[in-house]
Design a protein around this motif. Structure first.
Motif, PDB file in Angstrom:
ATOM      1  N   PHE A  46       0.830  -1.211   0.000  1.00 39.18           N
ATOM      2  CA  PHE A  46       0.000   0.000   0.000  1.00 39.18           C
ATOM      3  C   PHE A  46       0.865   1.262   0.000  1.00 39.18           C
ATOM      4  O   PHE A  46       0.626   2.194  -0.772  1.00 39.18           O
ATOM      5  CB  PHE A  46      -0.879  -0.055   1.255  1.00 39.18           C
ATOM      6  CG  PHE A  46      -1.678   1.179   1.562  1.00 39.18           C
ATOM      7  CD1 PHE A  46      -2.885   1.418   0.923  1.00 39.18           C
ATOM      8  CD2 PHE A  46      -1.244   2.076   2.522  1.00 39.18           C
ATOM      9  CE1 PHE A  46      -3.642   2.541   1.234  1.00 39.18           C
ATOM     10  CE2 PHE A  46      -1.983   3.195   2.835  1.00 39.18           C
ATOM     11  CZ  PHE A  46      -3.201   3.435   2.188  1.00 39.18           C
ATOM     12  N   THR A  47       1.887   1.272   0.831  1.00 40.52           N
ATOM     13  CA  THR A  47       2.757   2.446   0.936  1.00 40.52           C
ATOM     14  C   THR A  47       3.529   2.673  -0.353  1.00 40.52           C
ATOM     15  O   THR A  47       3.690   3.808  -0.799  1.00 40.52           O
ATOM     16  CB  THR A  47       3.712   2.276   2.131  1.00 40.52           C
ATOM     17  OG1 THR A  47       2.949   2.093   3.335  1.00 40.52           O
ATOM     18  CG2 THR A  47       4.607   3.497   2.288  1.00 40.52           C
ATOM     19  N   ASP A  48       4.008   1.587  -0.966  1.00 36.73           N
ATOM     20  CA  ASP A  48       4.725   1.727  -2.231  1.00 36.73           C
ATOM     21  C   ASP A  48       3.821   2.262  -3.334  1.00 36.73           C
ATOM     22  O   ASP A  48       4.218   3.130  -4.117  1.00 36.73           O
ATOM     23  CB  ASP A  48       5.321   0.386  -2.661  1.00 36.73           C
ATOM     24  CG  ASP A  48       6.575   0.023  -1.867  1.00 36.73           C
ATOM     25  OD1 ASP A  48       7.044   0.871  -1.088  1.00 36.73           O
ATOM     26  OD2 ASP A  48       7.066  -1.108  -2.027  1.00 36.73           O
ATOM     27  N   VAL A  49       2.598   1.744  -3.406  1.00 42.61           N
ATOM     28  CA  VAL A  49       1.660   2.215  -4.434  1.00 42.61           C
ATOM     29  C   VAL A  49       1.291   3.669  -4.177  1.00 42.61           C
ATOM     30  O   VAL A  49       1.332   4.510  -5.087  1.00 42.61           O
ATOM     31  CB  VAL A  49       0.396   1.332  -4.469  1.00 42.61           C
ATOM     32  CG1 VAL A  49      -0.663   1.944  -5.390  1.00 42.61           C
ATOM     33  CG2 VAL A  49       0.742  -0.088  -4.922  1.00 42.61           C
ATOM     34  N   ALA A  50       0.935   3.988  -2.940  1.00 38.35           N
ATOM     35  CA  ALA A  50       0.510   5.353  -2.606  1.00 38.35           C
ATOM     36  C   ALA A  50       1.652   6.350  -2.700  1.00 38.35           C
ATOM     37  O   ALA A  50       1.411   7.559  -2.796  1.00 38.35           O
ATOM     38  CB  ALA A  50      -0.084   5.389  -1.197  1.00 38.35           C
ATOM     39  N   GLY A  51       2.891   5.867  -2.695  1.00 33.12           N
ATOM     40  CA  GLY A  51       4.037   6.752  -2.813  1.00 33.12           C
ATOM     41  C   GLY A  51       4.272   7.275  -4.218  1.00 33.12           C
ATOM     42  O   GLY A  51       5.078   8.192  -4.412  1.00 33.12           O
TER      43      GLY A  51
END
Length: 261
Positions: free
Chosen positions: A131-136
């Motif tokens: 999630f963090t990688d995508v939202a980044g």
């Protein structure tokens, strides 16, 4: 057994996205391949689900297929067998179209609700990492997980301010693209009048310091759950309604009205 579709992650990006959604979808696909491995099936979902590619381990091949036939892939989905679950095949599917992005699963989050709390926490953290990688990605201004309880958010703080009259249209794919100007204006007004420090203090005071992190590009990550994905600290929708009222009060004291809808 009946399949129950859940959105692990989603964004109504048609209300804000400034870049080509097909290219951003490919950027998301590349990130998911780094976490979940090969693509089991790439399908152009606009005309026929029988077209596309199967069993692809090369992102370059996925990218070339989508960009070489953009008419077919104006709406497309990308299927993965998530390798973090080993008991049986666990299907995740990325859906891309101009109004929104979703990453789905089909077992009603049962793999996050085992009898082993340590396993649930580990799987929750693995999902949070994805999630963090995508939202980044710079193009993605807000991303939520999962859909029913809104247990985590990552994006610009302005997207936590969700006046219902506007977001009822944002969340309806018939109207999402038509809200872009209103959303952009509201984000600009929010960022002008509500300091990020105030938002972070507000969230940390109510959710705990460990639930809120400042990320790159002015984004924040907020966890509304307690260690396990399905153990909510708060009713997020009620929390966001209260946040909206408190933001409105903060702005009124400055002589400002953010949403005039």
């Amino acid at each position: 057994m009946e399949e129950i579709e859940r959105w692990l992650m989603f964004s109504y990006w048609g209300s804000y996205l400034k870049e080509d959604y097909m290219q951003v979808g490919l950027d998301v696909t590349e990130i998911l391949m780094k976490h979940w491995g090969q693509v089991e099936w790439l399908r152009g979902a606009l005309f026929s689900y029988d077209e596309g590619l199967k069993d692809v381990g090369s992102f370059d091949k996925i990218r070339d297929e989508v960009l070489s036939n953009q008419k077919r892939y104006r709406l497309y989905d990308v299927t993965f067998f998530n390798p973090t679950v080993t008991e049986e095949i666990y299907v995740n599917r990325l859906d891309i179209f101009d109004a929104m992005l979703t990453i789905q699963e089909y077992d009603d989050l049962k793999y996050f609700q085992t009898e082993d709390p340590a396993l649930n926490e580990r799987r929750t953290q693995e999902l949070l990492d994805v999630f963090t990688d995508v939202a980044g990605l710079p193009a993605i201004e807000e991303l939520w997980m999962p859909d029913r309880n809104l247990t985590a958010f990552m994006g610009h703080p302005a997207y936590l301010y969700r006046p219902r009259p506007l977001y009822e249209r944002v969340e309806d794919s018939l109207y999402t693209l038509k809200t872009k100007d209103e959303v952009a204006r509201l984000v600009q007004e929010f960022e002008t009048h509500v300091p990020t420090e105030w938002v972070i203090d507000y969230l940390q005071h109510r959710l705990g310091a460990d639930a809120v992190q400042e990320m790159a590009d002015g984004k924040v990550r907020v966890r509304f759950y307690d260690r396990e994905l399905t153990r909510s600290k708060v009713n997020t929708r009620e929390f966001l309604c209260t946040f909206e009222k408190d933001v409105d009060q903060f702005c009124r004291e400055k002589g400002v009205t953010l949403y005039k809808g």
